[in-house]
Design a protein around this motif. Structure first.
Motif, short mmCIF file in Angstrom:
data_model
loop_
_atom_site.label_atom_id
_atom_site.label_comp_id
_atom_site.label_asym_id
_atom_site.label_seq_id
_atom_site.Cartn_x
_atom_site.Cartn_y
_atom_site.Cartn_z
N TYR A 130 0.85 -1.20 0.00
CA TYR A 130 0.00 0.00 0.00
C TYR A 130 0.88 1.25 0.00
CZ TYR A 130 -3.63 3.11 2.14
OH TYR A 130 -4.51 4.12 2.44
N PHE A 142 -2.48 -1.87 -6.53
CA PHE A 142 -3.33 -1.85 -5.34
C PHE A 142 -3.50 -3.26 -4.77
CE2 PHE A 142 -4.81 2.20 -7.14
CZ PHE A 142 -4.87 2.98 -5.99
N TRP A 145 -7.75 -7.69 -2.49
CA TRP A 145 -8.70 -8.47 -1.69
C TRP A 145 -9.71 -9.15 -2.63
CZ3 TRP A 145 -8.40 -8.95 3.68
CH2 TRP A 145 -7.48 -8.10 4.32
N THR A 203 -17.16 -6.68 -0.56
CA THR A 203 -16.21 -6.33 0.50
C THR A 203 -15.72 -7.62 1.15
OG1 THR A 203 -17.87 -6.16 2.26
CG2 THR A 203 -17.46 -4.18 0.94
N THR A 242 -12.20 9.40 5.54
CA THR A 242 -11.01 9.62 4.71
C THR A 242 -10.32 10.90 5.17
OG1 THR A 242 -12.28 10.84 3.04
CG2 THR A 242 -12.02 8.46 2.69
N SER A 252 -7.53 6.26 4.02
CA SER A 252 -8.83 5.70 4.36
C SER A 252 -8.63 4.39 5.09
CB SER A 252 -9.67 5.48 3.09
OG SER A 252 -9.03 4.56 2.22
N ASP A 254 -8.90 1.18 4.75
CA ASP A 254 -8.98 -0.04 3.97
C ASP A 254 -8.90 -1.23 4.92
OD1 ASP A 254 -9.11 1.50 1.73
OD2 ASP A 254 -7.02 1.23 1.15
#
Length: 489
Positions: A130, A142, A145, A203, A242, A252, A254
């Motif tokens: 990150y 990035f 996930w 998510t 954020t 943010s 994450d």
């Protein structure tokens, strides 16, 4: 009683099997679903990359510190990284997966406090990628996930539910999910948030909650603090907060950031309780009764801090058993807090497990990796209640720690009733402690049950009726194998 969880299925083994099953599902989806976005060859390249890189760095670090990695742990972390790091579809994603795996493995030997992990290694690997990506170093991608892909929702639901049942973590996962949903509902009053379907499908909430959140070495040691930890991660994960750091970077929460804050909370809790360290031990094991052994373990440095009734995770890793051979077991302390030597006891059959066999034979080096628990008697209970301690077999060990502590403090034990169910007289342990407790006023009842008959519990029921007739209902504590605890409760 039907035993749902097979014998020998330890927590680490259950998580490893869950990840293997989820990996198989991912390959099946990649081979049959044209809209999945990844080919089986891409998944295979990622899988091999994270396993080889993580194993290489992890075992190299273990060789430097001269302590073998615990069995299964390294492979579990590598498989979690497989689902967190981007799939290797090109050189940038392949490089990200490799660097993330290397950083995760290195963190086990670098980001530690007194030999103990501070952060979940997967979190470190993800945060390193990150940070490098935002700093535009190395041309990384990035953290994806990708386990949150919709085609994996049903397998994740089934596997996650089974893990929750096997590991008995329904409170932690329930609080985490509830905190996530409530936070989403509140955040939805101020900004656009995913609806319930999107929340599940896009998510990593299920993967994070059922597989990563319960990691024992980076979560708190007691029930209340564990629930706070789950709620904290759930709130941060879906807070939608954020912060603009620069024109090119907006911070943010994450998933890896939210879990990192959870790890920091757990570490702070362990620092405050004096359990934020891995304790090397010099262990000596001696027989104490038929099929029963006592482990006397002298710690390097300060004695472990615990409350009588709590447990410790004892590990005895071996270079020759890197996978599928248990190198950790949870035992209750039977010694007094602050003693020069920590003590544990265990039973075994004619053919001990490899872990117990190493302790019985020549294993001298061991470690306390983790400790905690809520199975404790509060001092205030003596002032208001009679206390009934019920144990089956070696389940008596937490009570031995309590009794020894109370005896050393000169406590009046007349409110205490101890019931110990054993197979026969040859299986009795800690006779001297029970005799001393009886002299101090405790009522000690021994129930022999050579046939392991469920009817033997009727004798405990009769005792409970006798105690109920003699005064206010006592406070009961039950310790032993899950079947005995459930039946007695």
């Amino acid at each position: 009683m039907i035993r749902f969880v097979p014998r020998g299925l330890t927590a680490h083994r259950a998580v490893l099997l869950a990840l293997v099953a989820l990996t198989a599902c991912a390959f099946l989806v990649a081979a049959t679903d044209d809209e999945f976005g990844y080919l089986p060859a891409d998944l295979f390249k990622s899988l091999v990359t994270v396993i080889v890189v993580f194993a290489t760095v992890s075992f190299a670090g273990a060789a430097i510190v001269q302590v073998p990695p615990n069995s299964d742990s390294w492979l579990i972390t590598a498989l979690i990284l497989f689902f967190v790091m981007p799939v290797a579809t090109d050189s940038a994603t392949w490089k990200t997966a490799a660097i993330g795996a290397a950083a995760a493995a290195a963190s086990k030997y670098v980001l530690v406090w007194r030999r103990r992990l501070i952060f979940n290694p997967v979190v470190v690997g993800a945060i390193v990628c990150y940070a490098l990506m935002y700093a535009d170093i190395g041309g990384l991608m990035f953290i994806s996930w990708w386990v949150a892909a919709e085609p994996l929702l049903v397998p994740m639901l089934v596997i996650g539910a089974l893990l929750v049942i096997v590991l008995r973590i329904w409170e932690l996962v329930g609080v985490f999910l509830a905190a996530s949903v409530i936070t989403l509902l509140i955040a939805g009053q101020f900004t656009a948030v995913p609806d319930a379907g999107m929340w599940l499908k896009s998510t990593p909430v299920l993967f994070l909650g059922t597989i990563m959140l319960p990691e024992p070495l980076t979560s708190p040691p007691t029930r209340i603090t564990t629930l706070i930890y789950g709620a904290l991660v759930g709130v941060l994960l879906h807070s939608q907060l954020t912060f603009e750091v620069s024109s090119a970077y907006e911070f943010s929460f994450d998933p890896e950031i939210a879990l990192a804050f959870g790890c920091l909370f757990a570490f702070a809790v362990r620092l405050s309780s004096g359990t934020a360290r891995r304790i090397p031990l010099s262990a000596t094991t001696e027989p104490s009764a038929t099929g029963t052994y006592v482990v006397a373990a002298e710690p390097t440095g300060d004695a472990p801090m615990f409350v009588p009734g709590q447990w410790a995770t004892l590990s005895a890793p071996s270079w020759s058993m890197p996978v599928w051979h248990s190198s950790r077991r949870v035992f209750s302390f039977s010694s007094v807090p602050g003693a020069d030597s920590a003590e544990f006891s265990f039973t075994t059959g004619p053919h001990p497990s490899p872990f117990k066999a190493r302790l019985i034979s020549d294993q001298k080096a061991a470690f306390i990796d983790n400790q905690g628990g809520d199975f404790v008697v509060k001092p205030a209970d003596f002032a208001t209640d009679r206390i009934v301690l019920i144990a089956s077999g070696i389940g008596i060990t937490p009570y031995i720690s309590m009794l020894r502590t109370w005896l050393a403090a000169g406590t009046d034990l007349s409110p205490v009733v101890l019931v110990h169910m054993v197979g026969d007289d040859s299986r009795r342990v800690y006779r001297d402690v029970l005799a001393a407790a009886a002299v101090r006023g405790a009522r000690v009842e021994i129930i022999e049950n050579p046939d392991a008959s469920p009817q033997a519990i009727d004798r405990i029921v009769d005792l409970s009726h006798e105690l109920a007739a003699a005064g206010p209902p006592p406070r009961y504590y039950i310790s032993g194998v899950p079947g005995f605890v459930s039946a007695t409760r």
